[in-house]
Design a protein around this motif. Structure first.
Motif, mmCIF file in Angstrom:
data_model
loop_
_atom_site.group_PDB
_atom_site.id
_atom_site.type_symbol
_atom_site.label_atom_id
_atom_site.label_comp_id
_atom_site.label_asym_id
_atom_site.label_seq_id
_atom_site.Cartn_x
_atom_site.Cartn_y
_atom_site.Cartn_z
ATOM 1 N N ASP A 129 0.834 -1.210 0.000
ATOM 2 C CA ASP A 129 0.000 0.000 0.000
ATOM 3 C C ASP A 129 0.869 1.260 0.000
ATOM 4 O OD1 ASP A 129 -2.367 -1.456 0.057
ATOM 5 O OD2 ASP A 129 -2.437 -1.499 2.249
ATOM 6 N N ASP A 233 -4.069 0.846 14.250
ATOM 7 C CA ASP A 233 -4.705 1.657 13.214
ATOM 8 C C ASP A 233 -3.658 2.595 12.600
ATOM 9 O OD1 ASP A 233 -6.596 2.830 11.645
ATOM 10 O OD2 ASP A 233 -7.738 3.754 13.289
ATOM 11 N N ARG A 235 -2.703 5.006 9.453
ATOM 12 C CA ARG A 235 -3.284 5.731 8.315
ATOM 13 C C ARG A 235 -2.281 6.704 7.722
ATOM 14 N NH1 ARG A 235 -9.503 6.828 10.268
ATOM 15 N NH2 ARG A 235 -9.619 4.957 11.555
ATOM 16 N N ASN A 249 -8.066 1.465 3.399
ATOM 17 C CA ASN A 249 -8.288 0.621 4.563
ATOM 18 C C ASN A 249 -7.909 -0.801 4.174
ATOM 19 O OD1 ASN A 249 -9.268 2.628 6.221
ATOM 20 N ND2 ASN A 249 -11.381 2.328 5.521
ATOM 21 N N ARG A 250 -7.377 -1.571 5.092
ATOM 22 C CA ARG A 250 -7.000 -2.951 4.783
ATOM 23 C C ARG A 250 -8.255 -3.766 4.503
ATOM 24 N NH1 ARG A 250 -1.991 -4.758 4.197
ATOM 25 N NH2 ARG A 250 -2.191 -6.484 5.649
ATOM 26 N N ARG A 262 -19.339 -3.521 10.162
ATOM 27 C CA ARG A 262 -17.984 -3.251 10.650
ATOM 28 C C ARG A 262 -16.976 -4.219 10.061
ATOM 29 N NH1 ARG A 262 -17.463 -6.817 15.023
ATOM 30 N NH2 ARG A 262 -19.457 -7.801 15.444
ATOM 31 N N GLN A 263 -15.711 -3.768 10.061
ATOM 32 C CA GLN A 263 -14.605 -4.579 9.585
ATOM 33 C C GLN A 263 -13.550 -4.614 10.671
ATOM 34 O OE1 GLN A 263 -14.406 -2.220 5.782
ATOM 35 N NE2 GLN A 263 -13.697 -4.188 5.020
ATOM 36 N N LEU A 265 -10.016 -4.595 12.606
ATOM 37 C CA LEU A 265 -8.710 -3.954 12.421
ATOM 38 C C LEU A 265 -7.631 -4.949 12.824
ATOM 39 C CD1 LEU A 265 -9.559 -0.586 14.104
ATOM 40 C CD2 LEU A 265 -8.362 -0.744 11.938
ATOM 41 N N ARG A 272 -0.661 -6.313 10.800
ATOM 42 C CA ARG A 272 -0.802 -5.257 9.786
ATOM 43 C C ARG A 272 0.316 -5.325 8.733
ATOM 44 N NH1 ARG A 272 -0.213 -2.571 6.135
ATOM 45 N NH2 ARG A 272 -0.763 -0.401 5.691
#
Ligand code: NAD
Ligand code: ISE
Length: 340
Positions: A129, A233, A235, A249-250, A262-263, A265, A272
């Protein structure tokens, strides 16, 4: 050829890197481990690996072609200098070191050796990303980058072990490095603002707002929160002259239930950045096999250390603290450090 690797420090990330080097990646074998807690080294050692009593003995061993340092930040300098003295490629987790003087000593030793040996563990540069985000900025289609917002939120940090300097000299170093790399810029000044303290971390100073002033005039606004509770989180959003480019967003399963849509985290950095760590080691194994290093360099480690030092000064002074770098040694001027 299989690269024979010795791992120093078998705590949280040491164990995760041992897992990826033994179970995920190829062309590499862990032949040695050590930790000041020898029992931890013993239980983390993969089959066939020798447990050494000291980092010095591990680095000197002819069972070891290259070294992975996963000990605590203040221990890195001595281990790096020993690896360089033996002419062995070394991957060192961030922060490379914890003072400007130490960073200068590491660069001086590597420059005297005459070839890059050090790769610093700034894994965000290997994240798909972040790489796509950089490609958009570098393409110039959105014009010059003016502002970068970097949110670095940890669910929690180890109580007692993670002290009030660490948001700045352990966590912020990632944002400092990724900002320099994304914007192809250097940081020339740092301001810190301390909002209301979160009650979740006890006496820990948290959160922090850090402003990185870049040589181009661009400003990076970093939020460091280390006890956010709800997840890990991360960003990033770059405001350019003609548009905005942001990390997505992942992807995660969308759950619909009594709480709404909802997803999940990621729980922490391991989850991550799992693919980024894999990729940083893929590239490290290739370079180390050739007796050198690519990727984030000792110069990048030095730059991030200067930002951390300036941020710690800024907490005390409450004003913009300047960052002054030495002239970049030729060893680091081939474009590897910035812009790649
Ligand atoms: P940890 O406390 O879980 O593990 C560190 C280990 O190093 C411990 O087992 C400790 O006994 C050992 N150690 C400390 N000093 C030593 C020395 N002088 N010689 C040998 N062993 C020594 O910590 P961790 O979370 O695994 O962090 C280790 C390093 O990795 C830190 O520099 C940290 O900033 C970095 N880190 C990087 C990332 C990342 O995302 N890149 C994530 C976590 C940690
Ligand atoms: C940890 O050491 C890391 O490097 C993580 O990537 C970072 O998010 C965390 O804040 C640090 O403590």
């Amino acid at each position: 050829m299989v690269l024979k690797v010795g791992v120093i420090g078998t705590g949280m990330i040491g164990q995760d890197h041992i897992r990826r080097l033994t179970q995920v990646l190829s062309g590499v074998e862990i032949t040695a481990v050590t930790d000041i807690a020898l029992d931890r080294a013993q239980s983390a050692a993969p089959a066939g690996a020798e447990v050494f009593e000291t980092p010095e003995a591990l680095i000197a061993s002819d069972k070891v072609d290259a070294i992975v340092i996963c000990s605590w930040g203040p221990a890195h300098e001595e281990q790096l200098l020993t690896a360089i003295a033996h002419g062995k490629p070394v991957f060192c987790e961030k922060p490379m070191v914890t003072s400007e003087e130490a960073a200068l000593r590491v660069m001086k030793a590597e420059v005297a050796f005459g070839r890059r040996l050090v790769q610093v563990g700034f894994m965000r540069r290997f994240d798909a990303d972040y790489r796509r985000l950089k490609a958009v900025i570098d393409s110039g289609t959105l014009g010059a980058p003016l502002l970068y917002k970097s949110c670095h939120r940890n669910a929690s940090v180890p109580e007692g072990l993670y002290t009030s300097e660490m948001p700045l000299n352990d966590t912020l170093v990632h944002d400092a490095d990724i900002s320099r790399w994304l914007l192809s810029d250097e940081v020339v000044g740092v301001e810190v603002r301390l909002p209301r303290r979160s009650s979740k971390g006890g006496e820990l100073r948290d959160p922090h707002i850090v402003l990185l002033h870049c040589a181009s005039g661009a400003i990076v606004d970093v939020e460091i929160s280390v006890n956010i509770g709800y997840g890990y989180d991360i960003r990033g959003e770059v405001s350019c002259e003609a548009g905005i480019a942001a990390l997505p967003n992942r992807p995660a399963t969308v759950i619909s239930d009594a709480h709404g849509y909802r997803q999940a985290l990621p729980a922490d950095w391991r989850e991550r950045f799992i693919e980024a760590y894999d990729q940083e080691f893929r590239e490290w194994i290739v370079a180390a096999g050739e007796g050198t290093a690519t990727g984030p360099s000792a110069w990048d480690g030095y730059a991030a250390t200067l930002v951390a030092d300036a941020a710690l000064r800024a907490v005390e002074s409450g004003v913009l603290e300047p960052v002054t770098m030495i002239e970049k040694p030729a060893l680091y001027t081939d474009g590897i450090s910035l812009g790649q």
